[in-house]
Write a protein that holds these residues in place. Structure first.
Motif, PDB file in Angstrom:
ATOM      1  N   GLY A  74     -43.252  99.350  58.659  1.00 48.70           N
ATOM      2  CA  GLY A  74     -42.015  99.945  59.156  1.00 48.70           C
ATOM      3  C   GLY A  74     -41.723 101.283  58.521  1.00 48.70           C
ATOM      4  O   GLY A  74     -41.219 102.205  59.182  1.00 48.70           O
ATOM      5  N   ALA A  75     -42.025 101.429  57.210  1.00 48.01           N
ATOM      6  CA  ALA A  75     -41.803 102.712  56.538  1.00 48.01           C
ATOM      7  C   ALA A  75     -42.678 103.804  57.139  1.00 48.01           C
ATOM      8  O   ALA A  75     -42.223 104.929  57.369  1.00 48.01           O
ATOM      9  N   VAL A 119     -52.714  92.563  58.116  1.00 41.52           N
ATOM     10  CA  VAL A 119     -52.960  93.541  59.177  1.00 41.52           C
ATOM     11  C   VAL A 119     -51.955  93.379  60.305  1.00 41.52           C
ATOM     12  O   VAL A 119     -51.349  94.357  60.786  1.00 41.52           O
ATOM     13  N   GLY A 120     -51.771  92.146  60.768  1.00 43.74           N
ATOM     14  CA  GLY A 120     -50.897  91.905  61.919  1.00 43.74           C
ATOM     15  C   GLY A 120     -49.466  92.335  61.667  1.00 43.74           C
ATOM     16  O   GLY A 120     -48.863  93.047  62.491  1.00 43.74           O
ATOM     17  N   PHE A 121     -48.900  91.928  60.536  1.00 48.24           N
ATOM     18  CA  PHE A 121     -47.498  92.248  60.284  1.00 48.24           C
ATOM     19  C   PHE A 121     -47.313  93.722  59.892  1.00 48.24           C
ATOM     20  O   PHE A 121     -46.242  94.281  60.117  1.00 48.24           O
ATOM     21  N   ALA A 122     -48.320  94.350  59.329  1.00 46.45           N
ATOM     22  CA  ALA A 122     -48.223  95.791  59.057  1.00 46.45           C
ATOM     23  C   ALA A 122     -48.160  96.579  60.370  1.00 46.45           C
ATOM     24  O   ALA A 122     -47.348  97.499  60.520  1.00 46.45           O
ATOM     25  N   ILE A 123     -49.016  96.196  61.324  1.00 49.84           N
ATOM     26  CA  ILE A 123     -48.987  96.864  62.630  1.00 49.84           C
ATOM     27  C   ILE A 123     -47.659  96.584  63.346  1.00 49.84           C
ATOM     28  O   ILE A 123     -47.048  97.477  63.947  1.00 49.84           O
ATOM     29  N   GLU A 124     -47.225  95.338  63.268  1.00 49.11           N
ATOM     30  CA  GLU A 124     -45.950  94.977  63.892  1.00 49.11           C
ATOM     31  C   GLU A 124     -44.802  95.785  63.271  1.00 49.11           C
ATOM     32  O   GLU A 124     -43.921  96.295  63.984  1.00 49.11           O
ATOM     33  N   GLY A 125     -44.798  95.901  61.950  1.00 52.48           N
ATOM     34  CA  GLY A 125     -43.764  96.685  61.274  1.00 52.48           C
ATOM     35  C   GLY A 125     -43.807  98.149  61.665  1.00 52.48           C
ATOM     36  O   GLY A 125     -42.765  98.789  61.834  1.00 52.48           O
ATOM     37  N   TYR A 133     -41.230 102.578  64.268  1.00 55.27           N
ATOM     38  CA  TYR A 133     -41.356 103.760  65.132  1.00 55.27           C
ATOM     39  C   TYR A 133     -40.428 103.684  66.342  1.00 55.27           C
ATOM     40  O   TYR A 133     -39.711 104.643  66.657  1.00 55.27           O
ATOM     41  N   ILE A 134     -40.436 102.534  67.019  1.00 51.35           N
ATOM     42  CA  ILE A 134     -39.650 102.405  68.242  1.00 51.35           C
ATOM     43  C   ILE A 134     -38.160 102.539  67.955  1.00 51.35           C
ATOM     44  O   ILE A 134     -37.440 103.301  68.619  1.00 51.35           O
ATOM     45  N   TYR A 135     -37.672 101.810  66.941  1.00 51.97           N
ATOM     46  CA  TYR A 135     -36.241 101.852  66.682  1.00 51.97           C
ATOM     47  C   TYR A 135     -35.800 103.177  66.076  1.00 51.97           C
ATOM     48  O   TYR A 135     -34.661 103.606  66.284  1.00 51.97           O
TER      49      TYR A 135
END
Length: 441
Positions: A84-85, A200-206, A211-213
């Motif tokens: 997310g960061a 990997v999965g949660f880093a991409i999700e974050g 980015y979107i928000y």
């Protein structure tokens, strides 16, 4: 919370529209855009809720199967936060820069109260000048440090990622090994695979969430904040223009030079232009159109001249804020734009436009010619010897054209031309004293 915000905004919009039976076209467009934005937010929230629901279920299953729900949740939160960061850094919107005037300029031209011999003066503070407080200056400028840091970091991240692309697998494997160690003292291959997928999965999700928000909310919030800031700057500009001192016609035909108070107000407008450059430019354009309407709609006489003089006084206050438009104004076919350019050069003379100013004595109506002669006279008192000679040559050529065409029939303008051609050299103290005495009459 987001749905509550959307419904609250809709309720506010509904109550507002209930008070006005006939909204304007602009308000309808703004309402349509807001409705579209809220619809997009709802769609994104639905997708995000679904993804987070599935991710939460996977986390519970992975934690339950490894008997380590706590460590699994902690690593998932850490991965989302890190991704997310990075998404936040990539999603920060960019703000446009302020317009900065360029070109070689001299210091502000002397005011009507300036000593004619030396051209020196002391500019009082805004408070002393009676102007409005400088509430719209640099302290109101949007801070873009975060945008600059975001730009630097994103370039660094992308650059290092490309350079160390081959090492990426090892970095992910080492991180996954640390995560797997929190699941078991001797993690199996299955636990390591789970940890790798989790990282990997949660880093991409974050990353995508950040980015979107950031794009959907911060971009709108930044734009709205800048819009409010520009609105505040425009209000402050209007107050400064309204506080401009009234200019009375001088029966003696003395040069129309900016006073100390006008110059102090003009400097405040120049500071306002840092945060809202369009405000001063639009105001100057509006004053230029007002001059044209006044000249075309009113009968020739003292009343019209007084009104046009008042407009010049307001232009003087706005001049430094609109200085970046000098090239456009001087090239314009509209007389109001040319008058605006003359007023700007009266406050901050630029040798690049000396020939253009001298041409105004011939090509424009006597009122603009008088203002141009005032600007040239003010400049002749502060320029060096070589620049003075250039200025006088241009004015002498314009005077000759007026004489040849028998257009030298405007006493105020022609008197200023004579003063310019007879202005003392700055290095001749005796002549300066003589000129100072004649300028005060």
């Amino acid at each position: 919370m987001l749905n509550w915000l959307g419904s609250t905004t809709g309720n506010l919009g509904g109550s507002w529209s209930g008070k006005r039976s006939a909204p304007t076209a602009r308000e309808l467009i703004e309402q349509q855009l807001e409705d579209r934005r809220l619809r997009d937010i709802r769609n994104v929230n639905r997708a995000v809720t679904s993804v987070l629901g599935v991710s939460g279920a996977v986390l519970l299953l992975a934690g339950w199967g490894t008997h380590a729900i706590g460590p699994v949740l902690l690593w998932a939160i850490a991965s989302i936060a890190a991704g997310g960061a990075v998404g936040f850094l990539f999603g920060i919107p960019r703000a446009g820069g302020a317009v900065n005037p360029g070109g070689k300029t001299h210091s502000v031209a002397p005011s009507a109260d300036t000593d004619a011999a030396t051209g020196s003066s002391t500019v009082p503070s805004a408070a002393a000048a009676g102007g409005a407080p400088n509430s719209g200056g640099a302290e109101l400028r949007p801070n873009t440090n975060l945008e600059e840091v975001s730009d630097w970091l994103t370039k660094i991240i992308v650059g290092l990622g490309l350079v160390h692309l081959q090492d990426l697998q090892g970095i992910v494997a080492a991180t996954a090994a640390n995560a797997a160690a929190s699941l078991s003292a001797n993690p199996t291959a299955t636990q390591t695979s789970i940890a790798t997928a989790l990282i990997v999965g949660f880093a991409i999700e974050g990353f995508f969430l950040g980015y979107i928000y950031t794009r959907m909310f911060l971009q709108v919030a930044f734009a709205r904040s800048d819009s409010d800031l520009r609105g505040a700057s425009r209000d402050a500009l209007e107050k400064l223009v309204e506080s401009a001192p009234a200019q009375n016609l001088d029966a003696s035909g003395a040069a129309s030079l900016p006073s100390h108070e006008q110059r102090a107000l003009a400097e405040q407008v120049e500071q306002l232009a840092i945060s809202a450059p369009r405000a001063a430019i639009e105001k100057m354009d509006a004053l230029a159109r007002e001059y044209e309407r006044t000249r075309s709609s009113m009968a020739s006489g003292t009343e019209r001249t007084q009104r046009m003089t008042d407009i010049v006084g307001q232009m003087t206050v706005v001049a430094l804020g609109a200085e970046s438009q000098l090239e456009r104004l001087t090239a314009s076919a509209n007389p109001g734009d040319r008058l605006a350019a003359v007023v700007i050069l009266k406050l901050r003379f630029n040798m690049k436009y000396v020939e253009w100013l001298a041409q105004r004595l011939v090509d424009d109506v006597p009122f603009i010619g008088f203002q141009a002669a005032s600007a040239l006279l003010a400049a002749s008192r502060v320029l060096g010897r070589a620049e003075q000679d250039t200025l006088r040559t241009a004015v002498a050529n314009a005077q000759q054209v007026l004489v040849d065409k028998k257009w030298n029939n405007d006493p105020p303008r022609d008197r200023l031309i004579s003063q310019i051609l007879g202005t003392a050299k700055v290095n001749d103290p005796a002549a300066q004293e003589t000129n100072a005495g004649s300028a005060s009459t």
